[in-house]
Design an enzyme around this catalytic site. Structure first.
Site, PDB file in Angstrom:
ATOM      1  N   ASP A 356      44.689  39.233  41.902  1.00 32.52           N
ATOM      2  CA  ASP A 356      44.894  38.329  40.782  1.00 32.52           C
ATOM      3  C   ASP A 356      46.381  37.981  40.673  1.00 32.52           C
ATOM      4  OD1 ASP A 356      43.691  37.108  38.302  1.00 32.52           O
ATOM      5  OD2 ASP A 356      45.188  38.390  37.350  1.00 32.52           O
ATOM      6  N   GLU A 385      45.402  34.819  44.556  1.00 31.08           N
ATOM      7  CA  GLU A 385      45.889  33.584  43.947  1.00 31.08           C
ATOM      8  C   GLU A 385      47.362  33.417  44.311  1.00 31.08           C
ATOM      9  OE1 GLU A 385      43.631  32.832  39.841  1.00 31.08           O
ATOM     10  OE2 GLU A 385      44.690  34.734  39.864  1.00 31.08           O
TER      11      GLU A 385
END
Length: 673
Positions: A356, A385
């Site tokens: 994340d 990400e």
């Protein structure tokens, strides 16, 4: 007199020995350091609890506190401490240590430190705790062997011949089974993924059998580590959260177990889930959130300040937009991440990790993680990400960002290029994308098709927000997707952006969107339920919305069975044809050729000359984002396998030296032997 003298000498000798021992391992630390960089470091893998039946050793790294103590409890919550003792300190390593002699299996504990101002911290679970009690407020000492279900030692990781073969499917533990239509008994639990022969109201497969039927290779589960927001002691109340609020990184979330009060149950049931997935030939990806914590208490209370970044003026930085930012570039923070990930792989047989807000982490840390994990499992899949949610003190060139993916070693990033070009910008919910008639995204979509690599036919433009330059040097380092847990579902986004479209037209757009994804050269990623027209009723950010918004209604499968069959056949097409999953940038340059088309809403390309060893000599792919059908001339004999409505790899029709019709908002795929 001789006896007394010898007794006195013995006492002096004993005091000397004790003094020497105290000097080596004092119970009080007197050293204060001027900066975090001056802290001693400890790079062994035994921080936290090391259990055996004869003794338990606990180690806490915390160089800038004066004292440390352990509290033992019979339960994970409530009750008084049954034992307290100060830890010994090693000035060379900054490690506090205690040895508890005897068998302490199934004993809960907390830690407490005394600061140099004389104040004691709150009692906290050990940052390295691998087991916790209800709500994660105490750690758990346990025998790891007693958390292994039957057949755990013979667990077989599903075969993965190439990273290019991966198809990821993202799901949430609770969403997967909570609805009555799932036919699953253990609703909202790890065990929900172990049940076979489950059916919806119409007798169609659900749950694990559905995943097998669809043909995915990797199941990506939203966070399953212990997170903050769910009160595990009141599970009879309606509670929901995605889980991106970490509390204990190395322990599991109790609300997904059948008994959150017993810290062992969640471990056993999670392993049972993994066994079932592996038996079903599905690998498991763990969603990890090392970029921030729900609160700073566990780290800050026990190791003040060290694990979080700050600006030069001392103010905490917040690139996560969640109140804090993990300092991955500090040596012991890096070590924490590394040891945590290695633990999940070794203890739980995890097959991959999704990071994340990976852009918050530094490139050096991510590359060390990749190298070390691939020593354990060369086929492990790592991706994240490639952005942040705010600015950071970490220099841009050191961040694990999308634009720095060439510096990352065997780590993939999500492509927001292909996502937004396909369906419209994520933050402008009314903007149309290519599949709904936006003529401005053709170049960006072609850039996404070649997985952000360098291709001679791509028009790179440094002035625009997308496709500025070929940031990737390998198609396996890019994740292609159009929807995930964040933002609207694909169906909801298309419906909001196209308020006058019919249901048939919305389905056409959705099918075209993921046909683009599953035939492009990047690693495809699907949001669970997209194969059944999943909706969240237009709720854009459902991280704490009720089950009525987030659940999978398995009867959607019946209502949209033609759509499901299309997805199933689309995955089968990709699986059986390596031309859609070339392994190198050079291979794409040599075998993928874009066709000249006059319309900004028509993309065509050929995968030529047995690309990547495909048994089909040439494959022709067309994407029509227009509301009108169009025609293209074909030379030679071609067999159609996708007409926009169905996919049949045995062939739908044969065309010879004649125009091919590409229906509105549809893909057409043909091949030559």
């Amino acid at each position: 007199m001789f006896y007394l003298s010898n007794k006195r000498n013995f006492s002096i000798a004993l005091l000397f020995i004790l003094h020497f021992a105290m000097a080596q391992n004092p119970k009080i630390n007197t050293i204060q350091y001027s900066s975090f960089d001056a802290y001693p470091v400890y790079l062994k893998d035994d921080l936290g609890i090391s259990y055996s039946k004869d003794k338990t050793v606990l180690k806490l790294w915390s160089p800038n506190v004066q004292e440390a103590k352990i509290h033992l409890y019979a339960k994970g919550n409530g009750g008084k401490s049954i034992f307290e003792e100060n830890l010994d300190y090693d000035t060379k390593t900054g490690v506090w240590k205690i040895i508890l002699k005897g068998n302490y299996h199934n004993t809960y504990y907390s830690l407490q430190v005394k600061y140099f101002d004389g104040k004691w911290s709150k009692e906290m679970p050990d940052p390295y705790a691998k087991g916790v009690g209800v709500n994660g407020n105490r750690g758990l000492i346990f025998d790891p062997n007693l958390t292994n279900p039957k057949n755990w030692s013979t667990d077989q990781q599903p075969e993965l011949k190439s990273i290019s073969d991966i198809v990821v499917y993202e799901a949430h533990i609770r969403d997967f089974s909570i609805d009555a239509s799932s036919g699953i008994k253990n609703k909202g639990k790890f065990l929900g993924f172990t049940e076979e022969n489950t059916k919806n109201t119409f007798g169609e497969t659900t749950g694990l059998d559905h995943l097998k039927e669809l043909g995915i290779t990797h199941l990506h589960l939203l966070p399953v580590f212990d997170y903050k927001t769910i009160d595990e002691s009141t599970l009879d109340k309606n509670q929901y959260n995605w889980g991106y609020d970490p509390q204990n990184y190395n322990a599991l979330e109790g609300s997904y177990s059948t008994n959150p009060y017993d810290g062992l149950v969640r471990m056993i049931e999670y392993k049972e889930m993994i066994l079932a997935l592996h038996k079903a030939n599905i690998r498991l990806v763990m969603d990890v959130v090392y970029n921030h914590t729900s609160t700073t208490d566990i780290f800050d209370q026990l190791v003040p300040g060290y694990y979080y970044r700050a600006w030069p003026d001392g103010k905490r930085s917040d690139a996560s937009a969640c109140g804090n930012e993990f300092a991955s570039d500090r040596i012991m923070a890096r070590q924490f991440m590394l040891e945590s990930l290695k633990y999940w792989v070794k203890e739980y047989h995890i097959d991959g990790f999704r990071f994340d807000l990976m852009g918050i982490h530094d490139i050096e840390t991510m590359n060390i993680i990749s190298a070390e994990l691939k020593k354990i499992d060369p086929t492990i899949f790592l991706y994240g990400e490639g952005w942040t949610a705010g600015d950071s003190p970490l220099p841009i060139e050191k961040r694990a960002l999308k634009n720095n993916v060439k510096k990352l070693n065997k780590i993939a990033v999500f492509s927001d290029d292909i996502r937004d070009a396909t369906k419209g910008h994520w933050s402008n919910v009314t903007e149309k994308g290519f599949v709904s008639g936006n003529p401005n995204y053709k170049d960006v979509l072609q850039f996404g098709i070649v997985a952000a690599t360098n291709h001679p036919q791509i028009n790179y433009d440094s002035k625009r927000g997308y496709a500025q330059f070929p940031y990737s040097d390998s198609p396996t380092k890019v994740i292609g997707y159009v929807s995930c847990h964040d933002n609207n579902t694909l169906y909801d986004k298309l419906k909001i952006a196209n308020p006058n479209a019919t249901e048939k037209e919305l389905v056409q757009m959705g099918k075209l969107a993921n046909t683009i994804i599953l035939t492009s050269q990047s690693i495809p990623f699907l949001h669970m339920g997209v194969d059944m027209k999943r909706t969240k009723s237009g709720v854009e950010n459902s991280y704490k919305s009720p089950d009525s918004i987030n659940k999978i209604d398995w009867n959607w499968k019946h209502e949209n069975n033609n759509l499901f069959q299309y997805y199933k056949n689309l995955l089968e097409l990709r699986k059986n044809h390596p031309a859609f999953k070339m392994a190198t940038e050079k291979m794409i340059q040599e075998h993928l050729e874009f066709l000249p088309t006059d319309s900004p809403l028509l993309i065509g390309y050929t995968l030529k000359n047995y690309a990547n060893g495909d048994r089909w000599k040439n494959i022709r792919v067309y994407f029509n984002g227009d509301s009108k059908e169009t025609e293209q001339i074909l030379e030679g004999t071609w067999k159609m396998v996708c007409n926009g409505d169905i996919i049949n790899t045995n062939g739908i029709t044969t065309l010879k030296n004649q125009p091919v019709v590409i229906p509105a908002r549809s893909a057409v795929i043909l091949y030559q032997d």
